[in-house]
Design a protein around this motif. Structure first.
Motif, mmCIF file in Angstrom:
data_model
loop_
_atom_site.group_PDB
_atom_site.id
_atom_site.type_symbol
_atom_site.label_atom_id
_atom_site.label_comp_id
_atom_site.label_asym_id
_atom_site.label_seq_id
_atom_site.Cartn_x
_atom_site.Cartn_y
_atom_site.Cartn_z
ATOM 1 N N THR A 250 -18.527 -30.732 -22.034
ATOM 2 C CA THR A 250 -17.979 -30.120 -20.613
ATOM 3 C C THR A 250 -17.050 -31.307 -20.060
ATOM 4 O O THR A 250 -17.418 -32.385 -20.194
ATOM 5 C CB THR A 250 -19.038 -29.493 -19.587
ATOM 6 N N CYS A 251 -16.064 -30.795 -19.640
ATOM 7 C CA CYS A 251 -14.926 -32.060 -18.943
ATOM 8 C C CYS A 251 -14.330 -31.363 -17.969
ATOM 9 O O CYS A 251 -14.750 -30.068 -17.607
ATOM 10 C CB CYS A 251 -14.083 -32.777 -19.911
ATOM 11 N N GLY A 252 -13.299 -31.919 -17.389
ATOM 12 C CA GLY A 252 -12.799 -31.545 -16.170
ATOM 13 C C GLY A 252 -13.497 -31.738 -14.891
ATOM 14 O O GLY A 252 -13.301 -31.033 -13.885
ATOM 15 N N ILE A 253 -14.477 -32.459 -15.056
ATOM 16 C CA ILE A 253 -15.552 -32.688 -13.766
ATOM 17 C C ILE A 253 -14.911 -33.759 -12.897
ATOM 18 O O ILE A 253 -14.981 -34.814 -13.231
ATOM 19 C CB ILE A 253 -16.842 -32.775 -14.330
ATOM 20 N N ILE A 254 -14.760 -33.614 -11.651
ATOM 21 C CA ILE A 254 -14.631 -34.800 -10.647
ATOM 22 C C ILE A 254 -16.067 -35.297 -10.418
ATOM 23 O O ILE A 254 -17.149 -34.644 -10.371
ATOM 24 C CB ILE A 254 -13.985 -34.531 -9.489
ATOM 25 N N SER A 255 -16.044 -36.611 -10.019
ATOM 26 C CA SER A 255 -17.288 -37.277 -9.760
ATOM 27 C C SER A 255 -18.169 -36.748 -8.907
ATOM 28 O O SER A 255 -19.358 -36.517 -9.152
ATOM 29 C CB SER A 255 -16.874 -38.790 -9.287
ATOM 30 N N TRP B 276 -12.987 -38.948 -13.274
ATOM 31 C CA TRP B 276 -13.182 -37.476 -14.145
ATOM 32 C C TRP B 276 -14.555 -38.011 -15.188
ATOM 33 O O TRP B 276 -14.984 -39.097 -15.431
ATOM 34 C CB TRP B 276 -12.049 -37.290 -15.054
ATOM 35 N N ILE B 277 -15.331 -37.070 -15.186
ATOM 36 C CA ILE B 277 -16.727 -37.152 -15.884
ATOM 37 C C ILE B 277 -16.660 -36.054 -17.134
ATOM 38 O O ILE B 277 -15.944 -34.992 -16.913
ATOM 39 C CB ILE B 277 -17.847 -36.463 -14.837
ATOM 40 N N SER B 278 -17.279 -36.472 -18.046
ATOM 41 C CA SER B 278 -17.417 -35.590 -19.145
ATOM 42 C C SER B 278 -19.032 -35.525 -19.552
ATOM 43 O O SER B 278 -19.887 -36.708 -19.291
ATOM 44 C CB SER B 278 -16.884 -35.971 -20.423
#
Length: 312
Positions: free
Chosen positions: A272-277, A303-305
């Motif tokens: 999963t990606c597209g994740i803000i902190s 950004w977080i994966s």
């Protein structure tokens, strides 16, 4: 034909959702002027070649789109502005949200935006190049992905794409079947096949994304191994996969972690990606509640994966 350049000053966090809004509104090409791209010129991975600092804002990010000048333009622009303002309901910081408009001739538009797209090395093996650029591989095992940014949602320069492909390179096994949820340009599907997947199934709700994935699969001669389909996340999908990858907003990821758990094989991975902190814990909690084990969490800029595994 004349085109109207729609330019919005916003934040890095809002770039991808705003780009999707613009594509859905009929924009013929999106340009992202992010000064962080200049910082990545010096990085060992994520390196971009030959960018001009004068083309970039000193702060924030500019997103530009090109809309045909017609009788519906004013209405289209109002709808775009409303959709961008609505992003705040998802706790997405849209920053200054300053919009400017200017006219541009077709011949200028057709070539001007190309200066923003250069070859970019995004992992140990993979370099992404726009179709019109010439590039010589620097090693025998380098994988080259050609992209057509004229139809694409992402061209490999954004941190979320870099994080996704780096995770694919680490966790994908030769012969894997991959589901790419929210495929956009199809870059992750193409990368999966070039990294050894037997087949990648790309799902997106947007017609342009479905078409773009097909075009980019053909550009890289993997059209027989990439299936692009219009679909709402994993709704109605019955097939099992060895690996699922999704580079979309955290608010969307948490909506289908149960479906992802049911569709991935025991021992398989969900990237999963597209994740803000600020949304990291929401996604982690949703993945764990669905039954996944968290294997790894990586960060690039804001950004977080998160890589999760289904227990065997």
């Amino acid at each position: 034909m004349k085109w109207s350049e729609f330019c919005i000053q916003t934040t890095n966090e809002a770039v991808e959702p705003i780009s999707n809004i613009l594509h859905e509104a009929g924009a013929s090409g999106v340009v992202i002027e992010d000064p962080r791209d200049l910082e990545r010129e010096q990085a060992p991975l994520g390196e971009i070649y030959e960018l001009n600092p004068e083309d970039y804002p000193e702060e924030g990010v500019r997103v530009k789109a090109y809309l045909p000048v017609n009788s519906f333009l004013a209405e289209t622009v109002d709808e775009i502005k409303e959709s961008i303002n609505n992003l705040t309901t998802f706790q997405i910081d849209i920053g200054r949200n300053e919009v400017t408009m200017s006219e541009i001739n077709e011949e200028d538009w057709a070539t001007a935006w190309k200066k923003y797209y250069k070859p970019v090395k995004i992992s140990e093996k993979i370099t992404i190049i726009p179709t019109w650029e010439e590039y010589e591989p620097v090693s025998s095992d380098e994988i080259i992905i050609e992209m057509d940014p004229g139809m694409a949602f992402g061209t490999g320069t954004h941190p979320t794409t870099v994080l996704s492909i780096q995770a694919l390179e680490q966790y994908l096994e030769k012969g894997d079947k991959v589901l790419d949820v929210g495929a956009g340009s199809g870059i992750l599907s193409v990368a999966s096949v070039l990294l050894g997947a037997s087949h990648a199934y790309a799902f997106d709700l947007d017609d342009i994304a479905v078409k773009s994935t097909g075009l980019n699969a053909e550009l890289n001669n993997v059209q027989d191994q990439v299936t692009s389909k219009k679909n709402n996340l994993l709704e109605g999908i019955e097939m099992e996969a060895d690996l699922i990858v999704s580079n979309i907003l955290a608010e969307i990821i948490v909506q289908f972690t149960d479906d992802a758990f049911n569709r991935v094989k025991p021992g398989g991975y969900f990237i999963t990606c597209g994740i803000i902190s600020g949304k990291k814990e929401d996604v982690r909690e949703s993945l764990i509640q669905s039954g996944f084990e968290i294997v790894e969490t990586n960060k690039m800029e804001d950004w977080i994966s998160i890589i999760a595994k289904k227990p065997e």
